[in-house]
Scaffold this motif. Structure first.
Motif, mmCIF file in Angstrom:
data_model
loop_
_atom_site.group_PDB
_atom_site.id
_atom_site.type_symbol
_atom_site.label_atom_id
_atom_site.label_comp_id
_atom_site.label_asym_id
_atom_site.label_seq_id
_atom_site.Cartn_x
_atom_site.Cartn_y
_atom_site.Cartn_z
ATOM 1 N N HIS C 345 -19.283 23.585 -13.028
ATOM 2 C CA HIS C 345 -19.026 24.946 -12.558
ATOM 3 C C HIS C 345 -17.549 25.261 -12.691
ATOM 4 N N VAL C 346 -17.242 26.268 -13.476
ATOM 5 C CA VAL C 346 -15.875 26.788 -13.545
ATOM 6 C C VAL C 346 -15.847 28.023 -12.663
ATOM 7 N N PRO C 347 -15.260 27.914 -11.483
ATOM 8 C CA PRO C 347 -15.367 29.030 -10.536
ATOM 9 C C PRO C 347 -14.536 30.237 -10.957
ATOM 10 N N HIS C 351 -7.534 29.728 -7.995
ATOM 11 C CA HIS C 351 -6.598 29.450 -6.902
ATOM 12 C C HIS C 351 -7.325 29.192 -5.597
ATOM 13 N N ARG C 352 -8.359 29.990 -5.357
ATOM 14 C CA ARG C 352 -9.072 29.875 -4.097
ATOM 15 C C ARG C 352 -9.997 28.656 -4.105
ATOM 16 N N MET C 353 -10.576 28.368 -5.274
ATOM 17 C CA MET C 353 -11.642 27.385 -5.289
ATOM 18 C C MET C 353 -11.489 26.286 -6.336
ATOM 19 N N GLY C 354 -11.013 26.634 -7.493
ATOM 20 C CA GLY C 354 -11.094 25.685 -8.594
ATOM 21 C C GLY C 354 -10.023 24.607 -8.593
ATOM 22 N N LEU C 355 -8.919 24.855 -7.899
ATOM 23 C CA LEU C 355 -7.806 23.921 -7.940
ATOM 24 C C LEU C 355 -7.224 23.779 -6.539
ATOM 25 N N VAL C 420 -9.002 23.426 -15.348
ATOM 26 C CA VAL C 420 -10.338 23.534 -14.752
ATOM 27 C C VAL C 420 -11.404 23.334 -15.829
ATOM 28 N N GLU C 424 -14.311 20.355 -16.208
ATOM 29 C CA GLU C 424 -15.752 20.588 -16.143
ATOM 30 C C GLU C 424 -16.432 20.270 -17.477
#
Lengths: 323, 364, 522
Positions: C345-347, C351-355, C420, C424
């Motif tokens: 999953h590449v969100p 900034h908020r979720m992927g890293l 990211v 993935e």
């Protein structure tokens, strides 16, 4: 008759013990309802107690003591505001710093100035707030029940106790009936709503912490120059934290918080009275159990088992306008 | 909560220069307090340094204090890494001491190599147990850990008074203290232990707990930065949403961080009770749980920083004791002032100098 | 009716605003005539809200001029805007939920140090306003207890109570049910007929057509067109809104879909407020194809993606991966388990979720795979392998600077996104979920990312792509599902797209028989 006297005596000491709690809890109320966590009640009270005792010893006037107590407490409150409002620092860290700073400074200055192991010089009667006998108290003393209630319970307290009594309705009135109170409550719930209404969020919060400073100032002053005849190291002994617990227990509302203060004061009074006396049917209750009860009750409340204590929504979150 | 400006500055500026500025500010204000008292700050510094490091015994004392501060500093730091503020180190250390004492009082027939790990386990277990309820309430019921740990400090205090006055008091004694630990249930002093291998040290309260504290630092470093579990814990502290994305449960990490925090605080009893007092007594924690906050903030959550900060505070405590002999007007409470100022400047006002620093660096 | 004046109610000249590197408003000009409903339409992030915040004095423009009723006005803060007769109904309601309606209305306009007189005055005035504009609401009710539609009326009442002549509504129907929205439009027409000027900000074209007189279109911070509503069409507006990025074409052979790898059945997802964001969505993705989900942002695509990835709980339906049910309403899944089963999953929001921005790049590069045996030795992370592996990924994806120890926050947006993607893709999943793969990424990196996704497909992987960039969807997808208001409203083949039709579908107007049902259910 003896039971009545006992009850009146316990209630009387409840009032004495609750007064500083009530003042401090109301202080916390102003600060926290505006969104600023106030762990520093303890430190502000301690600073005020020392300043009041020192000023009273210096000038011989309790009023000068009160002024000094309030001034120091407000200064500490402004420091808290400077860290939390202006610099958006962590409010809990700032409060802890305040408490530790107050503990250290009062001891260091006290020992250095007075060389009495941290005590201030004992205060004479006219440098203290003495019990005030209300009119007619002596006359009705012998009347059954009501006489004792009036002369013991209502009469014979010092000035700051009556301030505490007045502070409760005044705080409730300010919070719920004035423009300042409305805005204060709004800024603690949703600072954006206040900002979009064209009102300064920092301005409001500074005013709130100043209110907290004034009330803590009176509370601290009471401890050192009304309840006692001078300052003793760490004389607040956790009262600031009990007041904080009472504030939470009262769900951040003035009357329930006052009720919690009275309850905690009563527990304390009973604990002192009952030391070593077994209660019928229960046996001897350890005094430590009663001392810990306010904290235990507050934790149980926080756990959500007796109602829910919902804090002001924006509490602890520094307000940042720009995205 | 790092402001945007901090992210644009190089790391050496935000992680190196800024803390130094904050610390300097704390010491400058402390110096002003000394001036107000009417003493010469430079003379005070000289006496402090001599009192803390000037002779062999002093160094022993300094490190003995530092041992306690390492435990409480690590305790605060591990919670910080998970985004939590554990103010309850004081209470967890207090109850942890009970665990240490119970082992020392009841299992003192065992050989030391068996007793010591059990005492460590006792302290850690009791400390962690005291952190369990606040941790659970934070993780699963959303009650703020700051408030509940404050409450638990007071509950711990009342509990210990009750136990010492009514249960654990040595029969026939007035002092609310347990009986003294027997000789084989005491942590050997460093000077004794080293004498065994031919190194001669001046007698001081420094004991083998110091070694355990250093081992804890090493374990802490390994755990936080080199294990899967530490990675998960830091992920929650740095970005809970990303942690959920990665399949890490913030509630679970909250529990883990708080339990480890309580266990570390619980080790304080090893140094104070098993190491020096040799009995369970009231108020042996002496506010060291709160010193841990200053130590963790100053050490910026890194064991190396924490050891250095703990030694600094150890030096302040020990030097402060010597200082009050020389200058009776300055007591060890001065150290408490410094501690408060460090928490203020390194914690609450952490980024006060940031705009200044940014402007200065841009100009250079 | 007000006296018609020659000068527009509001005129903006050359308004410019930057937030750090983001150019939110680029020299905006706008004229809003008296007594009209003026729509401003654009995608999320086009800069509409920023523009209105500047008009309301909430932000200060870096450059430009505001004229109100022909007079140059400096709107230094919200108080000044209120004084100039501007009232704002915000996207996220700026109400105090624990207050009564009355208290919310008087906040900031108390009319004295004591509340009682002001409240009494407000009570009569509100009754009057409520009658006049069909804004009925129980003024003693606690705002938090009111349905969203009524809360919005409170916001409108608040503005009117302050004497607003110009009302700005920011995405007012976002949380409203259709009947509530219809009621709102009635109120807006009533207000206009009484001489008020209304600015309506939205990304929903249907609303523009339904209620506005004039419409202005914003895209990527710039004002790109002004039209009279009667003289334009939804198709035109949709195209203006989405615009086109000049992208390099990436060579692509026809897809050869294999077996079905991912199937979603009757999925429903609710957001934190209990509002249903995904409504009975079914779709399937086969090995060796890219399925694109097109749509104006905010129509449920994000929630759909997160629900499939195991991050959001399902309200109903189920997700089947490789023939194995992985999530149902009763039994939620977790992202970790899904990764083991071959779902990457590449969100949408790195900034908020992927890293994790404060982490070193190599630590961010194992996020979600921290349990992979490759990266572990017993309980320890094997940093030597992790760093070496990150270096390899960085090389393969041309991440610059290729320093695995650099803090994640120090990379540019494009390079962060490559980290990211590398994480993935290099894990060789069966299914790749991708959200907004090129948002905030420079042109050069976009092409590289597109090549990667097509290479994934050609390697026989199933790719589900969510993007608000139509061109991106066109270029990459083999099949396109169009999502609107939480539902899939149509499907078209990737190479046979009629753009006008796609625009209509995105605007939520179900096309004729061409799109049968939702998704393909073999």
């Amino acid at each position: 008759m003896e039971d009545v006297t006992l009850v009146v005596l316990i209630l009387d000491s409840t009032v004495r013990l609750s007064a500083p709690l009530v003042l401090a809890a109301l202080a916390g109320l102003f600060s926290e309802r505006s969104g600023i966590i106030d762990i520093g009640l303890e430190g502000k009270m301690l600073g005020a107690a020392f300043a009041a005792a020192a000023a009273a010893a210096q000038t011989g006037s309790p009023w000068a003591g009160l002024a000094a107590g309030i001034a120091v407490s407000v200064a500490l409150a402004l420091l808290h505001g400077f860290a939390c409002i202006t610099h958006r620092g962590n409010q809990v860290v700032s409060g802890v710093a305040l408490n530790i700073l107050a503990t250290g400074l009062t001891a260091v200055l006290g020992i250095s100035w007075y060389a009495r192991g941290g005590r201030t010089p004992p205060l004479g009667a006219d440098a203290r707030f003495l019990p005030i006998t209300l009119p007619g108290a002596e006359a009705v003393r012998d009347a059954p029940v009501l006489g004792a209630l009036y002369s013991e319970l209502l009469s014979g307290h010092s000035f700051p106790v009556y301030v505490a009594c007045l502070a409760v309705p005044l705080a409730a009135w300010t919070l719920y009936r004035t423009r300042f109170g409305l805005r204060l409550r709004a800024v603690g719930e949703n600072p954006l709503s206040v900002d979009t209404a064209g009102i300064s969020v920092p301005g409001l919060r500074y005013r709130a912490v100043i209110c907290a400073g004034i009330l803590c100032g009176v509370a601290g002053t009471y401890l050192s120059i009304a309840q006692s005849a001078g300052f003793v190291r760490e004389m607040t002994a956790g009262k600031g934290y009990i007041a904080l617990a009472a504030l939470i227990f009262g769900k951040w509302r003035p009357l329930p918080a006052t009720g919690a203060c009275l309850l905690f004061g009563l527990l304390d009074a009973v604990a002192i009275r009952l030391q070593g006396t077994p209660l019928p049917g229960i046996g001897e209750v350890p005094v430590q159990f009663i001392q810990a009860l306010p904290y235990v009750l507050t934790v149980i409340l926080l756990a959500g088992f007796i109602g829910r204590a919902i804090p002001p929504r924006a509490i602890g979150i520094p307000y940042v306008k720009e995205r | 909560m790092t402001p945007a400006a901090a992210r644009e500055l190089p790391r050496w500026a935000t992680a190196g220069l800024l803390p130094v500025l904050n610390l300097t500010a704390a010491f400058v204000v402390s110096g002003l307090v000394v001036l107000v008292i009417g003493e010469d700050p430079l003379k005070v510094v000289r006496l402090l340094v001599w009192g803390a490091f000037g002779f062999e015994e002093a160094i022993g004392y300094t490190l003995y204090y530092a041992t306690s501060f390492i435990f409480t500093g690590l305790a605060v730091a591990v919670a910080f890494h998970c985004g939590l503020f554990n103010i309850g180190g004081e209470g967890q250390a207090y109850i942890g001491g009970l665990g240490v004492a119970l082992v020392c009082l009841n299992l003192d027939g065992l050989p030391f190599w068996l007793l010591a790990p059990l005492a460590i386990a006792g302290g850690a277990l009791f400390g962690a147990a005291w952190a369990y309820v606040p941790a659970y309430l934070q993780a699963y019921r959303g009650s703020h850990v700051v408030i509940t740990t404050i409450m638990f400090n007071f509950i711990a205090s009342a509990t210990m008074v009750y136990l010492l006055v009514n249960v654990m008091i040595q029969p026939g004694q007035m002092q609310p203290e347990s009986r003294a630990f027997s000789a084989d249930a005491r942590m050997p002093f460093m000077h004794q232990a080293l004498a065994g291998i031919g190194i001669d040290l001046a007698a001081s309260p420094l004991n083998l707990s110091f070694v355990w504290a250093l081992i804890c630092c090493l374990l802490f470093w390994l755990f936080i930065w080199h294990t899967r579990a530490g990675y998960a814990l830091r992920a929650v502290g740095a970005n809970p949403t990303a942690a959920i994305y990665a399949g890490i449960s913030p509630a679970r990490q909250t529990m883990i961080a708080m339990l480890i925090s309580g266990a570390l605080a619980g080790c304080l009893g090893l140094n104070e009770l098993m190491g020096v007092q040799h009995r369970l007594l009231l108020e042996f924690t002496g506010g060291y749980g709160f010193v841990g906050i200053a130590v963790a903030l100053m050490g910026r959550g890194h064991p190396l920083g924490i050891v250095l900060a703990a030694i600094l505070f150890g030096a302040l405590y020990q030097g402060g004791a010597e200082l009050s002999f020389e200058l009776p007007r300055i007591t060890r409470d001065m150290v408490v002032v410094i501690q408060g100022l460090i928490i203020l400047f390194a914690g609450a006002l952490e980024f006060m100098f940031l705009p200044l620093l940014t402007r200065w660096l841009i100009r250079v | 009716m007000k006296e018609p004046t020659a000068a527009p109610a509001i005129e903006l000249r050359g308004i410019d605003k930057r937030f750090g590197n983001v150019h939110a408003n680029r020299s905006i000009d706008l004229r809003v005539a008296h007594g009209t409903v003026h729509g401003i339409v654009g995608e999320n992030g086009a800069g509409k809200s920023t523009l209105m915040s500047i008009l309301y004095g909430f932000y200060q423009a870096d450059d430009g001029e505001i004229l109100i009723n022909g007079r140059p006005t400096v709107v230094r803060n919200s108080a000044a805007a209120i004084a100039a007769g501007i009232g704002m109904v915000h996207q996220h309601f700026m109400l105090v939920e624990t207050f009564s309606v009355l208290e919310n209305v008087v906040l900031g306009a108390e009319g004295g140090a004591l509340l009682a007189p002001g409240k009494a005055r407000a009570r009569t005035e509100l009754a009057h306003l409520a009658r006049e504009y069909a804004l009925e609401v129980d003024i003693d009710a606690t705002v938090g207890d009111l349905p969203v539609g009524q809360q919005q009326r409170v916001e409108i009442l608040k503005a009117l109570y302050r004497g607003a002549e110009i009302l700005v509504l920011d995405e007012p129907t976002g949380a409203l049910t259709p009947p509530e929205a219809d009621h709102l439009f009635r109120i807006l027409r009533l207000l206009r007929d009484q001489g008020k000027t209304i600015i309506l900000i939205t990304h929903k074209l249907r609303e523009i057509m339904a209620v506005t007189d004039v419409v202005s279109v914003m895209r990527q911070g710039a004002m790109v067109a002004h039209r009279r509503t009667a003289e334009t069409s939804m198709e035109e507006l949709a195209e203006l809104m989405v615009g086109r990025k000049v992208l390099l074409r990436v060579e692509k052979t026809p897809a050869r879909p294999g077996r079905e790898v991912l199937r979603v059945e009757h999925l429903r997802v609710a957001d934190g407020y209990g509002v249903e964001r995904v409504k009975d969505v079914s779709l399937s993705v086969h090995a060796g194809e890219i399925v694109g989900i097109a749509g104006v942002s905010g129509n449920g695509q994000s929630e759909l993606l997160e629900a499939i990835a195991g991050i959001r709980p399902l309200a109903d339906g189920r997700v089947v991966l490789n023939g194995q049910p992985v999530a149902t309403r009763r039994r939620g899944s977790d992202p970790r388990k899904l990764r083991h089963l071959g779902l990457a999953h590449v969100p949408e929001d790195r900034h908020r979720m992927g890293l994790i921005l404060p982490f070193e790049a190599c630590e961010s590069a194992i996020l979600g795979y921290q349990d992979d045996p490759r990266f572990n030795i017993g309980p320890f992370l094997d940093y030597r392998t992790i760093v070496a592996d990150t270096a390899v990924k960085m090389g393969a994806f041309d991440v610059r600077p290729s320093d695995p120890h650099l803090r994640t926050a120090s990379f540019s947006g494009g390079n962060q996104q490559k980290i990211v993607l590398a994480r993935e893709i290099e894990h060789d999943p069966d299914v790749l979920l991708v959200g907004q793969p090129t948002r905030g990424v420079d042109i050069g990196a976009i092409e590289a990312i597109h090549r990667r996704l097509i290479a994934m497909r050609d390697a026989g992987k199933a790719v589900l792509l969510v993007s608000v960039e139509l061109d991106e969807i066109h270029m990459l997808a083999d099949r396109i599902l169009v999502m609107s208001n939480g539902s899939i409203v149509g499907e078209v083949a990737g190479d046979a797209v009629d753009e006008g039709q796609l625009g209509l579908m995105m605007a939520g107007i179900a096309p004729a028989a061409s799109a049968a049902g939702a998704g393909t259910m073999p």
